[in-house]
Design a protein around this motif. Structure first.
Motif, mmCIF file in Angstrom:
data_model
loop_
_atom_site.group_PDB
_atom_site.id
_atom_site.type_symbol
_atom_site.label_atom_id
_atom_site.label_comp_id
_atom_site.label_asym_id
_atom_site.label_seq_id
_atom_site.Cartn_x
_atom_site.Cartn_y
_atom_site.Cartn_z
ATOM 1 N N GLU A 1 1.489 15.243 -49.987
ATOM 2 C CA GLU A 1 2.091 16.569 -50.129
ATOM 3 C C GLU A 1 2.871 16.697 -51.442
ATOM 4 O O GLU A 1 2.991 17.781 -51.993
ATOM 5 C CB GLU A 1 2.999 16.859 -48.939
ATOM 6 C CG GLU A 1 2.208 17.081 -47.658
ATOM 7 C CD GLU A 1 3.077 17.182 -46.419
ATOM 8 O OE1 GLU A 1 4.299 16.928 -46.490
ATOM 9 O OE2 GLU A 1 2.513 17.497 -45.352
ATOM 10 N N ALA A 2 3.368 15.578 -51.961
ATOM 11 C CA ALA A 2 4.132 15.596 -53.211
ATOM 12 C C ALA A 2 3.235 15.593 -54.451
ATOM 13 O O ALA A 2 3.693 15.893 -55.547
ATOM 14 C CB ALA A 2 5.078 14.397 -53.263
ATOM 15 N N CYS A 3 1.972 15.268 -54.281
ATOM 16 C CA CYS A 3 1.052 15.183 -55.416
ATOM 17 C C CYS A 3 0.923 16.551 -56.092
ATOM 18 O O CYS A 3 0.571 17.538 -55.437
ATOM 19 C CB CYS A 3 -0.324 14.705 -54.946
ATOM 20 S SG CYS A 3 -1.541 14.644 -56.274
ATOM 21 N N PRO A 4 1.190 16.615 -57.408
ATOM 22 C CA PRO A 4 1.155 17.912 -58.088
ATOM 23 C C PRO A 4 -0.245 18.518 -58.215
ATOM 24 O O PRO A 4 -0.361 19.728 -58.440
ATOM 25 C CB PRO A 4 1.751 17.613 -59.466
ATOM 26 C CG PRO A 4 1.535 16.169 -59.669
ATOM 27 C CD PRO A 4 1.594 15.532 -58.303
ATOM 28 N N VAL A 5 -1.292 17.716 -58.059
ATOM 29 C CA VAL A 5 -2.651 18.250 -58.184
ATOM 30 C C VAL A 5 -3.447 18.158 -56.871
ATOM 31 O O VAL A 5 -4.627 18.426 -56.842
ATOM 32 C CB VAL A 5 -3.430 17.566 -59.339
ATOM 33 C CG1 VAL A 5 -2.826 17.933 -60.676
ATOM 34 C CG2 VAL A 5 -3.502 16.069 -59.156
ATOM 35 N N SER A 6 -2.767 17.760 -55.794
ATOM 36 C CA SER A 6 -3.360 17.706 -54.452
ATOM 37 C C SER A 6 -4.686 16.948 -54.409
ATOM 38 O O SER A 6 -5.675 17.407 -53.845
ATOM 39 C CB SER A 6 -3.569 19.132 -53.910
ATOM 40 O OG SER A 6 -2.347 19.821 -53.870
ATOM 41 N N CYS A 7 -4.700 15.759 -55.016
ATOM 42 C CA CYS A 7 -5.939 14.984 -55.054
ATOM 43 C C CYS A 7 -6.018 13.938 -53.940
ATOM 44 O O CYS A 7 -7.000 13.214 -53.850
ATOM 45 C CB CYS A 7 -6.109 14.320 -56.423
ATOM 46 S SG CYS A 7 -4.920 13.010 -56.785
ATOM 47 N N ILE A 8 -5.004 13.873 -53.075
ATOM 48 C CA ILE A 8 -4.963 12.871 -52.013
ATOM 49 C C ILE A 8 -5.252 13.524 -50.673
ATOM 50 O O ILE A 8 -4.677 14.564 -50.341
ATOM 51 C CB ILE A 8 -3.580 12.186 -51.942
ATOM 52 C CG1 ILE A 8 -3.241 11.540 -53.277
ATOM 53 C CG2 ILE A 8 -3.528 11.185 -50.797
ATOM 54 C CD1 ILE A 8 -1.796 11.087 -53.387
#
Length: 67
Positions: free
Chosen positions: A55-62
């Motif tokens: 949820e913290a990933c700035p590019v939502s790649c996870i």
């Protein structure tokens, strides 16, 4: 229950927030991209940590999904 962790390497920008928030699940590769330390999580605490990092990933790649 088990969950699978995936990282879209084409989208990852190497921000490293995931590795800093959840080092038991994520690490940075030699190429500067995030990669999973483990691909399948069976521990609920690690699952919660992985979801927080996703949820913290700035590019939502996870993605973290049921295995």
């Amino acid at each position: 229950m088990a969950w699978k962790v995936k990282i879209d390497q084409d989208v990852c920008i190497g921000d490293a927030i995931c590795a800093s928030l959840c080092p038991d699940v994520f690490e940075m590769s030699d190429e500067g991209k995030a990669q999973p330390v483990v691909e399948v999580i069976e521990d609920e605490a690690l699952y919660n940590c992985a979801v927080e990092a996703a949820e913290a990933c700035p590019v939502s790649c996870i993605t973290v999904e049921e295995a």
